[in-house]
Design an enzyme around this catalytic site. Structure first.
Site, PDB file in Angstrom:
ATOM      1  N   LYS A 113       0.662  -1.320  -0.237  1.00  0.00           N
ATOM      2  CA  LYS A 113       0.032  -0.167  -0.181  1.00  0.00           C
ATOM      3  C   LYS A 113       0.242   1.045   0.116  1.00  0.00           C
ATOM      4  O   LYS A 113       2.433   1.370   0.499  1.00  0.00           O
ATOM      5  CB  LYS A 113      -1.139  -0.005   0.799  1.00  0.00           C
ATOM      6  CG  LYS A 113      -2.388   0.846   1.434  1.00  0.00           C
ATOM      7  CD  LYS A 113      -3.338  -0.034   0.543  1.00  0.00           C
ATOM      8  CE  LYS A 113      -4.170   0.837   0.652  1.00  0.00           C
ATOM      9  NZ  LYS A 113      -5.590   0.155  -0.115  1.00  0.00           N
TER      10      LYS A 113
HETATM   11  N1  GLU Z   1      -7.070   0.209  -3.699  1.00  0.00           N
HETATM   12  C1  GLU Z   1      -8.116  -0.480  -3.803  1.00  0.00           C
HETATM   13  C2  GLU Z   1      -8.406  -1.666  -2.299  1.00  0.00           C
HETATM   14  O1  GLU Z   1      -7.934  -1.459  -1.392  1.00  0.00           O
HETATM   15  C3  GLU Z   1      -7.629  -1.622  -4.819  1.00  0.00           C
HETATM   16  C4  GLU Z   1      -5.976  -2.384  -4.682  1.00  0.00           C
HETATM   17  C5  GLU Z   1      -5.630  -2.819  -6.365  1.00  0.00           C
HETATM   18  O2  GLU Z   1      -6.926  -3.160  -7.308  1.00  0.00           O
HETATM   19  O3  GLU Z   1      -4.818  -3.258  -6.103  1.00  0.00           O
HETATM   20  O4  GLU Z   1      -8.049  -2.944  -2.325  1.00  0.00           O
END
Ligand code: GLU
Length: 422
Positions: free
Chosen positions: A112
């Site tokens: 993240k």
């Molecule tokens: N930000 C989204 C999540 O928390 C998508 C992450 C992604 O598609 O890599 O799942």
């Protein structure tokens, strides 16, 4: 006495993520060495970087990219822009991505990113400059085989286009697979924009079957009217549910007779807020959680359902479209009260699942129809729901613990099979 300021009482989200992991590790009787490995992120990068603002001044921003575990594949997870981003928050979100990808069984680890900024206070050009410089700063970590960012809170397809372009400029050729959630015309996937909401609705359809609570006529309250919340409202209304309350960061609206999601979206588009929508009463972001409804969809930020408000929640089902909206104390209260909770790492995994489809399509330069994407998404979400639900019944645990047991066992197995280097 309860404090007037819920934020002051909010537990540290990283401590929450670790305690959720500890709970699952106990249930799985995970050995101590594996606990030590999985309890902390593998890699963390913090960067402070300059951006030239429109008035010619230089501002310095702080951002983070964290990879929790990459035993099952490259790191995967969004990048958020928010004034309250902290390293601890990004750690928690990265750990949750490891469990999320494992829960739906797609071949990624968890990562993240976040930048401490309120992008609503910046011009588009400033946001572009910030995005391009942040991409440059984290480029030692990212790449289509290493770590693949995606949209999250306050980032979108345009942000992903800038990241893809910046990374491609560094390499001298186009590398579409470095990010997902891109615009369709530059290697994005059909259905990605709707995927988080669509996946959440697939899990709600399964829950409604399991509990015999029909979606037709069900009264739904949705906290958060961004990508996940607003599209969930539309899809749930299409299933015959009645949207009785919605909110965004500025406040909420309520109408027991039902709100038309498309009209609320145009109102928000025009006025920058859902508040003031004709025929609705104004309610706060706290009140919306306790509104009289059958299904509650938290689709905003962490730490919303706490021990203070959990006893007052009326919904029979909670579908966590947001990451980390419920604290562990609230989980216990809800479970004791018989509220059926579809946990974030299952409920909102549709987004990363279609991100996976996008990455596969980019790698093959072969693009699928929307029908194939939505069918494949349904297959993965239904299978994941079934394995989590079966785990929760077999071990008589709540759905979050069950989802963690499924996910942590998979990550632990991969980590064990690969062994320790050197
Ligand atoms: N930000 C989204 C999540 O928390 C998508 C992450 C992604 O598609 O890599 O799942």
């Amino acid at each position: 006495m309860a404090s007037q300021n819920p934020v002051a009482e909010a537990p540290n989200i990283w401590a929450v993520a670790q305690s959720q992991f500890d709970h699952a590790a106990d249930k799985l009787s995970l050995d101590d060495g594996m606990r030590r490995v999985l309890r902390v992120p593998q890699r963390e990068l913090t960067v402070n970087f300059p951006v030239t603002m429109d008035d010619g001044s230089v501002a310095v921003f702080t951002g983070h990219r964290v990879q929790h575990n990459v035993s099952r594949g490259p790191g995967k997870g969004g990048i958020r822009y928010h004034q309250d981003v902290t390293l601890d928050e990004v750690r928690a979100l990265a750990m949750w991505m490891s469990w999320k990808c494992a829960c739906v069984n797609i071949p990624y680890g968890g990562a993240k990113g976040g930048v401490v900024v309120d992008p609503k206070k910046l011009s588009i050009r400033e946001v572009e400059g910030l995005t391009r410089r942040f991409t440059t700063e984290i480029s030692p970590l990212i790449g289509p085989d290493r770590d693949i960012p995606a949209p999250d809170v306050n980032t979108n397809a345009q942000t992903m286009a800038w990241i893809m372009d910046t990374y491609s400029m560094h390499h001298g050729y186009t590398i579409a697979g470095v990010v997902t959630g891109k615009p369709i015309s530059i290697g994005g996937s059909l259905g990605r924009n709707e995927a988080t909401a669509r996946g959440a609705v697939f899990t709600l359809l399964q829950a409604s079957k399991a509990l015999d609570v029909p979606l037709v006529g069900a009264r739904v309250a949705i906290q958060g009217y961004g990508n996940a919340g607003s599209i969930a409202a539309t899809l749930l209304a299409d299933e015959g549910a009645k949207i009785v309350a919605v909110s965004d960061s500025t406040g909420g609206i309520h109408n027991a007779a039902g709100l038309d999601p498309a009209k609320v979206s145009s109102w928000k588009q025009e006025h920058g807020t859902v508040v003031g929508f004709p025929g609705s009463d104004e309610i706060s972001n706290r009140e919306i959680l306790e509104v009289d409804c059958d299904i509650l969809v938290p689709a905003a930020l962490e730490n919303q359902i706490t021990k203070q408000n959990a006893p007052n929640i009326k919904a029979k089902i909670i579908a966590e479209a947001a990451n980390g909206p419920t604290t562990p104390e609230a989980d216990e209260i809800l479970y004791d009260r018989g509220v059926f909770l579809i946990p974030d790492i299952l409920c909102n995994a549709g987004g990363v699942t279609v991100s996976y489809f996008e990455w596969v399509q980019d790698m093959q330069s072969f693009f699928w129809t929307e029908e194939r994407i939505n069918e494949s998404l349904k297959e993965i979400m239904d299978r994941a729901f079934e394995s989590v639900h079966a785990m929760s019944e077999r071990h008589e645990v709540d759905m979050r613990t069950a989802a963690y047991m499924v996910a942590v066992a998979r990550v632990a197995e991969a980590t064990t099979l690969r062994g320790l280097y050197p």
